[in-house]
Design an enzyme around this catalytic site. Structure first.
Site, PDB file in Angstrom:
ATOM      1  N   GLU A 181       0.813  -1.218   0.000  1.00 26.08           N
ATOM      2  CA  GLU A 181       0.000   0.000   0.000  1.00 26.08           C
ATOM      3  C   GLU A 181       0.852   1.277   0.000  1.00 26.08           C
ATOM      4  O   GLU A 181       0.451   2.285  -0.599  1.00 26.08           O
ATOM      5  CB  GLU A 181      -0.945   0.014   1.213  1.00 26.08           C
ATOM      6  CG  GLU A 181      -2.043  -1.025   1.164  1.00 26.08           C
ATOM      7  CD  GLU A 181      -1.653  -2.366   1.782  1.00 26.08           C
ATOM      8  OE1 GLU A 181      -2.530  -3.254   1.892  1.00 26.08           O
ATOM      9  OE2 GLU A 181      -0.459  -2.516   2.152  1.00 26.08           O
ATOM     10  N   PHE A 213     -12.097  -6.630  13.694  1.00 26.77           N
ATOM     11  CA  PHE A 213     -10.976  -7.126  12.912  1.00 26.77           C
ATOM     12  C   PHE A 213     -10.589  -6.106  11.840  1.00 26.77           C
ATOM     13  O   PHE A 213     -11.430  -5.601  11.104  1.00 26.77           O
ATOM     14  CB  PHE A 213     -11.367  -8.455  12.249  1.00 26.77           C
ATOM     15  CG  PHE A 213     -10.304  -9.017  11.340  1.00 26.77           C
ATOM     16  CD1 PHE A 213      -9.103  -9.477  11.846  1.00 26.77           C
ATOM     17  CD2 PHE A 213     -10.514  -9.076   9.973  1.00 26.77           C
ATOM     18  CE1 PHE A 213      -8.124  -9.986  11.020  1.00 26.77           C
ATOM     19  CE2 PHE A 213      -9.535  -9.587   9.122  1.00 26.77           C
ATOM     20  CZ  PHE A 213      -8.337 -10.047   9.659  1.00 26.77           C
ATOM     21  N   GLN A 214      -9.316  -5.796  11.788  1.00 23.83           N
ATOM     22  CA  GLN A 214      -8.743  -4.834  10.838  1.00 23.83           C
ATOM     23  C   GLN A 214      -9.410  -3.460  10.923  1.00 23.83           C
ATOM     24  O   GLN A 214      -9.607  -2.780   9.920  1.00 23.83           O
ATOM     25  CB  GLN A 214      -8.801  -5.373   9.398  1.00 23.83           C
ATOM     26  CG  GLN A 214      -7.833  -6.532   9.166  1.00 23.83           C
ATOM     27  CD  GLN A 214      -7.643  -6.890   7.716  1.00 23.83           C
ATOM     28  OE1 GLN A 214      -8.540  -6.707   6.888  1.00 23.83           O
ATOM     29  NE2 GLN A 214      -6.466  -7.404   7.389  1.00 23.83           N
ATOM     30  N   LYS A 239     -17.977  -0.573   5.258  1.00 20.86           N
ATOM     31  CA  LYS A 239     -18.403  -1.641   4.365  1.00 20.86           C
ATOM     32  C   LYS A 239     -19.919  -1.643   4.160  1.00 20.86           C
ATOM     33  O   LYS A 239     -20.408  -1.941   3.056  1.00 20.86           O
ATOM     34  CB  LYS A 239     -17.939  -2.982   4.910  1.00 20.86           C
ATOM     35  CG  LYS A 239     -17.934  -4.106   3.870  1.00 20.86           C
ATOM     36  CD  LYS A 239     -17.201  -5.328   4.387  1.00 20.86           C
ATOM     37  CE  LYS A 239     -17.132  -6.418   3.311  1.00 20.86           C
ATOM     38  NZ  LYS A 239     -16.375  -7.597   3.784  1.00 20.86           N
ATOM     39  N   MET A 273      23.856   8.916   2.895  1.00 22.90           N
ATOM     40  CA  MET A 273      23.782  10.240   3.511  1.00 22.90           C
ATOM     41  C   MET A 273      23.985  10.155   5.023  1.00 22.90           C
ATOM     42  O   MET A 273      24.621  11.022   5.634  1.00 22.90           O
ATOM     43  CB  MET A 273      22.444  10.909   3.185  1.00 22.90           C
ATOM     44  CG  MET A 273      22.415  12.390   3.514  1.00 22.90           C
ATOM     45  SD  MET A 273      23.637  13.358   2.589  1.00 22.90           S
ATOM     46  CE  MET A 273      22.762  13.567   1.031  1.00 22.90           C
TER      47      MET A 273
END
Length: 574
Positions: A62, A124-125, A174, A484
């Site tokens: 993602e 969940f999630q 959802k 760097m």
């Protein structure tokens, strides 16, 4: 929503689901491509996307989706779109959203969410996506009404490109996406409360114009807002007509043709010596579309100490935030430059100043030593690619030494060809940005300069580039270190290289072949031209493991918080 609006909604054309309304809103806005990763809570939206002509690029992570959408927006000027599911999908987008926010890139993120009645129950999630992203977006919407979800998406899209551009997000529960028989969205429109300034105050313009006309040592500082505001033509015309030297910020690279005699190129921590001298000694600075960040200014007390500052910006909150503006001009960059063009009574009498700027170019050239008996210099490789490719080639980078060598040693002549992470400094940006850039501009060459450390963070994007058959070249400037960090450790931490050396990095050419890309290895000067040609000739993604001199550092360098005019040309100058 008023009762009349609700009635009109009920009487309008209906769509099968809330998710269909989301996709219809994207289509109404003219979206042609989107980048994302499937998942449970966003699945209804993907199901609606199945029948759409929008080209969806399935990313491997993602974060890569957000960076690809960011780069797509930077190349096209229209918001890039990314999608992710709830919880970890949404939180994985946050780095990319924050990057777009820091660089004012137009981006719309669509995230799935658990059903409305489960929000707050640690389902969940589940994650508080709007709460997490509110600090790094122009607006973060929670879509609670199926009949207005499409309009919310359209509003977020338009807001992302209005005024000072930036990211927006719509969180899609959802149950809202699955809701049936919903209203069709109207044309994408921005929020009514969004007031976008147009022209600057005429009296302020007149005062600024006279200050500029009377300057003896004028400079134009072109920031990223020149490019985002489609003001490149106006800026170039103004600078050339009035013979004013032009310095750019790093986001502003490409705003002015670097082959022009008036081009002083990039200023700041790793800017050219001559750009930093011009800033230090100018007496009037016309700064357009810049936020005067610390990598540009160094110490604010020593920045352009002799100059009156004319600051043009579309965002009033940036005026005098870091550097005091003697002449604040709030408005659209292209319109304000045209106002100034009409108001400036004469070209500044600055022949001596222009000669001085040319002298600084001769005194502090961007050159380097490249003995044939020493390892390959990264600057040589960047220049070889620049010479071999068309002027409109798009360059993307990760973050670190390779980023600075790319911007220093590539000659940029056109806007929207330098795509990098500036404000947030996100390692791993380069490869997914190359994917987004190539989708945005399929007829332009895309070259990504990456570091071994940056490439390791998002290298899974190679699978996407292979699957999509994207003709991009990734040149990994491999010095077996987070270069760097290593440079700073050598300069400021007595050489204690804690966790900065990467001798365990893989063979990137072999890794590329495993993904199905072309893998090449480069370590000798005599092979540079042939290797560049082989990468460009290959129809598909190529990766060059370019094994460069691990001792090479980036100079010039202004120490953090230091004075721009006191730049170091080597370590013992720091």
């Amino acid at each position: 929503m008023s009762e009349t609006e609700r009635t009109n909604r009920e009487e309008s054309k209906r769509l099968p689901t809330g998710a269909a309304s989301v996709i219809a809103a994207l289509e109404n806005a003219g979206v042609e491509a989107a980048f994302g990763v499937q998942g449970g809570a966003i699945m209804p939206v993907y199901d609606a996307l199945y029948a759409s002509d929008i080209h969806h690029v399935t990313m491997a992570h993602e974060q890569g989706a957000a960076h690809a959408a960011d780069a797509y927006g930077a190349v096209t000027g229209d918001p890039g779109v990314c999608l992710a599911t709830s919880g970890p999908g949404a939180t994985n987008l946050v780095t990319g959203i924050a990057d777009a926010d820091m660089d004012s890139e137009p981006l719309l993120a669509l995230t799935g969410q658990v059903a409305t009645d489960m929000v707050g129950n640690d389902a969940f999630q589940e994650a508080d996506t709007t709460g997490i992203t509110r600090p790094v977006t122009k607006a973060s919407y929670f879509a609670s009404d199926p009949d207005t979800v499409g309009d919310t998406v359209g509003e977020a899209f338009e807001l992302a490109r209005q005024g000072r551009q930036g990211p927006t997000l719509v969180d899609l529960p959802k149950d809202v996406s699955n809701a049936e028989d919903v209203a069709e969205p109207g044309p994408a429109t921005g929020p009514e409360t969004q007031v976008v300034p147009d022209e600057a105050d005429p009296e302020a313009v007149s005062e600024a114009a006279h200050a500029l006309a009377n300057a003896e040592k004028p400079v134009i500082l072109a920031g990223g807002g020149v490019i985002k505001g489609e003001a490149t033509a106006e800026l170039r015309r103004f600078a050339i007509e009035h013979e004013i030297p032009v310095v750019t910020t790093m986001p502003g690279v490409g705003a002015f043709d670097e082959t022009h005699d008036l081009a002083m190129e990039m200023a700041g921590m790793h800017g050219t010596g001559y750009a930093n001298m011009a800033i230090t000694h100018c007496d009037v600075m016309l700064a357009v579309g810049t936020r005067f960040d610390d990598r540009l200014t160094g110490g604010v007390d020593t920045f352009a100490p002799e100059a009156e500052i004319i600051h043009v910006d579309i965002d009033p909150s940036e005026i005098s935030k870091n550097i005091h503006a003697d002449y604040p001009l709030v408005g659209d960059a292209s319109r304000v430059l045209r106002q100034l063009e009409d108001a400036v009574p004469r070209t500044p009498d600055a022949d001596g100043w222009r000669d001085q700027c040319l002298h600084w170019k001769e005194e502090y050239p961007m050159d380097y030593d490249a003995p044939e008996d020493e390892p390959l210099k990264p600057q040589f490789v960047v220049e070889a690619f620049d010479e071999a490719t068309p002027e409109d080639t798009i360059v993307t980078t990760g973050v670190g030494q390779h980023q600075m060598w790319a911007v220093q040693y590539w000659t940029f002549t056109q806007p929207r060809t330098w795509i990098s992470s500036h404000g947030l400094g996100t390692m791993g940006y380069g490869l997914p940005a190359a994917i987004g850039a190539k989708v945005a501009a399929p007829d332009q060459e895309v070259v990504c300069f990456d570091g071994d450390g940056s490439f390791l963070m998002t290298m899974q994007g190679l699978a996407v580039a292979v699957r999509e058959n994207l003709d991009i070249t990734v040149c990994v400037l491999n010095n077996e270190a987070v270069g760097m960090v290593r440079q700073w450790q050598d300069a400021f931490f007595e050489g204690r290289r804690m966790a900065s050396e990467y001798p365990w990095a893989p063979d990137f050419a072999t890794l590329a072949e495993a993904f199905g890309a072309q893998g090449l290895t480069l370590s000798e000067y005599d092979d540079v031209a042939d290797t560049v040609a082989a990468a460009r000739d290959y129809d598909g993604p190529s990766v060059i493991d370019c094994q460069i001199d691990p001792r090479e550092d980036v100079y010039p360098m202004v120490a953090s918080g230091g004075a721009n005019g006191l730049f170091a040309l080597q370590e013992d100058h720091l």
